[in-house]
Scaffold this motif. Structure first.
Motif, PDB file in Angstrom:
ATOM      1  N   UNK A  55     102.261  25.094 112.495  1.00 50.43           N
ATOM      2  CA  UNK A  55     102.896  23.924 113.085  1.00 50.43           C
ATOM      3  C   UNK A  55     101.969  23.185 114.034  1.00 50.43           C
ATOM      4  N   UNK A  56     101.302  23.956 114.939  1.00 51.75           N
ATOM      5  CA  UNK A  56     100.390  23.330 115.896  1.00 51.75           C
ATOM      6  C   UNK A  56      99.195  22.717 115.177  1.00 51.75           C
ATOM      7  N   UNK A  57      98.633  23.465 114.224  1.00 52.52           N
ATOM      8  CA  UNK A  57      97.461  22.968 113.508  1.00 52.52           C
ATOM      9  C   UNK A  57      97.775  21.745 112.675  1.00 52.52           C
ATOM     10  N   UNK A  62      98.253  15.881 111.703  1.00 52.21           N
ATOM     11  CA  UNK A  62      99.085  14.676 111.613  1.00 52.21           C
ATOM     12  C   UNK A  62      98.643  13.643 112.644  1.00 52.21           C
ATOM     13  N   UNK A  63      98.351  14.121 113.863  1.00 51.79           N
ATOM     14  CA  UNK A  63      97.850  13.215 114.897  1.00 51.79           C
ATOM     15  C   UNK A  63      96.500  12.615 114.500  1.00 51.79           C
ATOM     16  N   UNK A  64      95.666  13.413 113.825  1.00 51.66           N
ATOM     17  CA  UNK A  64      94.384  12.902 113.345  1.00 51.66           C
ATOM     18  C   UNK A  64      94.598  11.726 112.412  1.00 51.66           C
ATOM     19  N   UNK A 412      90.784  20.513 117.757  1.00 54.93           N
ATOM     20  CA  UNK A 412      91.757  21.538 117.355  1.00 54.93           C
ATOM     21  C   UNK A 412      92.024  21.456 115.860  1.00 54.93           C
ATOM     22  N   UNK A 413      92.191  20.236 115.333  1.00 55.76           N
ATOM     23  CA  UNK A 413      92.431  20.069 113.901  1.00 55.76           C
ATOM     24  C   UNK A 413      91.254  20.573 113.082  1.00 55.76           C
ATOM     25  N   UNK A 414      90.042  20.318 113.545  1.00 51.86           N
ATOM     26  CA  UNK A 414      88.847  20.793 112.839  1.00 51.86           C
ATOM     27  C   UNK A 414      88.770  22.315 112.860  1.00 51.86           C
ATOM     28  N   UNK A 415      89.019  22.902 114.026  1.00 52.27           N
ATOM     29  CA  UNK A 415      89.000  24.365 114.131  1.00 52.27           C
ATOM     30  C   UNK A 415      90.081  24.978 113.250  1.00 52.27           C
TER      31      UNK A 415
END
Length: 484
Positions: A55-57, A62-64, A412-415
């Motif tokens: 969910x967090x990832x 989604x924000x990206x 965070x999205x990349x990680x």
């Protein structure tokens, strides 16, 4: 809702329509499979960890897409355009090709599920469909593939009608499932399933359990980029990001409710042993046989709609780069009904090849679900990486606003996507290379048509790595080191 439902004479849609596109793209077959896929890997604690991570990832992803849609409004071809702008033509091509292959693999899984569901619903009529990968099932699925191909070639109007019916068909049984199972929820069953596995309560054990669910969480969230893919149809550019986030939060709530409520009515071992679609087995355990029939009928109609939507999306993924000469020009050809005929032929052709491959698979549905997710990881990683690159180079950030929030989100999205590549394992990565490698033929054709050099030195090195990965994947299949 898909591009098929957008009037080609007025290519502008509102926020609710874009949101429906995101939700419709993500809620396909995956939600009906969640109880068993989670039951095989983990209990309640591991599921909570898995959905927290996913969910967090995925929210960061989604924000990206939201940030990229706002900051790069000229890039209206979705994932492919971001990868090309950030990392060059060949990388961008691979992003488009990989996402296209992922869509085709997902469509193949739909036929497996349809055949297996028909066989369980009508065992007397369809005794030879088995788990959806028998020779007869493959033959019947192949007929279905080309019937849909013909339907779409006739034009998008008929396709839109089918998709609207499918949207209602999948929402009704899912909502009924959640309401009934939540009412029947038993606290003692839920607590008995809490730790899962072998009763090892260590964090390392729980993490391994959660890691085992990562590919299915990617599969069910595929479509999160739906608004970006069709961003050129939006009335307001900022609506693309809003639709992505709103649709994601709505779908995450549904997925978590389906998964966690199932632990409250069936033991984990029973969930792990349930036939797919496992939502049918869960509901049947509560209300009897009619519950299973309801879910299975909903699955068939829903999956047919999802197949239609993703076939259109797969064609769009090839069609858009072809319009800008990043794919061979023949893929941009349309027939008199406005259907991208050659792009549709390629999509149907790959689904046909994958269906034949499934005859040799031991667990056809799970294998194709995982391959679908694995193929999508690199395009997602490249989109997140591009967003991170923009914050590092400060491109588009001369407006005086702080770039720190966007940098954190992109990092965070990349990680997270890098973690997903790790969780997928080398076997899926090597199998993905088998599909990526031949794509270079299309890239070479497109470059020659434009009179450009095929590869830069760095791109040639990347192509070499992909070829080595494909060789490793083929070798693993031959030796049995990689199981399908």
């Amino acid at each position: 809702m898909t591009a098929a439902e957008i009037d080609v004479r007025d290519n502008k849609v509102s926020l609710p329509t874009l949101t429906a596109m995101v939700i419709g793209s993500m809620i396909g077959s995956g939600v009906f499979l969640l109880p068993r896929r989670f039951g095989v890997e983990t209990g309640v604690a591991g599921a909570l960890i898995a959905w927290t991570i996913a969910g967090a990832g995925m929210l960061m992803l989604a924000f990206v897409f939201q940030r990229l849609a706002t900051r790069k409004p000229d890039l209206d071809a979705g994932i492919y355009a971001y990868a090309r702008a950030g990392f060059g033509d060949y990388v961008g091509f691979n992003s488009a090709f990989g996402f296209w292959a992922s869509a085709c693999a997902g469509n193949t899984s739909y036929w497996v599920l349809i055949m297996a569901t028909l066989g369980s619903l009508f065992p007397a009529l369809f005794p030879t469909l088995g788990d959806g990968s028998t020779v007869i099932a493959v033959v019947v699925s192949s007929v279905g593939v080309w019937l849909f191909f013909y339907l779409i070639l006739r034009g998008v109007k008929e396709a839109a009608i089918i998709n609207r019916i499918a949207t209602f068909a999948k929402i009704i049984p899912i909502l009924m499932f959640i309401v009934i199972v939540v009412i029947a929820f038993k606290a003692d069953v839920f607590t008995g399933n809490f730790w899962g596995g072998d009763g090892n309560y260590s964090w390392s054990s729980l993490f391994e359990q959660a890691k085992g669910t990562m590919l299915i969480t990617v599969f069910v969230f595929m479509g999160i980029e739906g608004a970006s893919v069709y961003s050129r149809f939006a009335k307001k550019r900022e609506d693309v990001g809003k639709a992505t986030v709103i649709g994601f939060l709505a779908v995450l709530s549904v997925f978590m409710l389906v998964t966690l409520s199932s632990y409250g009515v069936m033991a984990q071992s029973d969930l792990a042993g349930a036939a797919q679609p496992s939502m049918a087995a869960v509901l049947e355990s509560v209300v009897g046989p009619w519950g299973s029939v309801l879910i299975r009928v909903g699955v068939i109609i829903s999956v047919l709609g999802a197949y239609l939507a993703w076939t259109l999306m797969a064609a769009e993924i090839l069609y858009l780069p072809a319009k800008s000469d990043d794919m061979p020009r023949f893929l941009s050809r349309e027939n008199s009904n406005g259907a991208p005929v050659n792009a549709l032929v390629m999509a149907a052709g790959l689904v046909q090849l994958l269906l034949i491959l499934l005859v040799f698979s031991d667990n056809a549905l799970d294998f194709m679900l995982d391959l679908t997710a694995a193929l999508a990881l690199i395009p997602y990683l490249l989109a997140a990486g591009y967003a991170l690159k923009l914050t590092i180079t400060r491109e588009t950030y001369s407006d005086g606003k702080s770039l720190v929030p966007d940098m954190v989100i992109a990092a965070v999205a990349t990680f997270y996507t890098l973690f997903l590549v790790y969780a997928a394992g080398w076997d899926h990565l090597l199998l993905s290379c088998i599909l990526y490698a031949p794509g270079a033929l299309l890239y070479r054709m497109a470059r020659k048509q434009r009179g450009l050099q095929v590869f830069t030195p760095a791109e040639a090195a990347l192509f070499g790595v992909i070829v080595l990965g494909a060789i490793g994947g083929i070798s693993g299949l031959i030796t049995g080191a990689i199981q399908i």
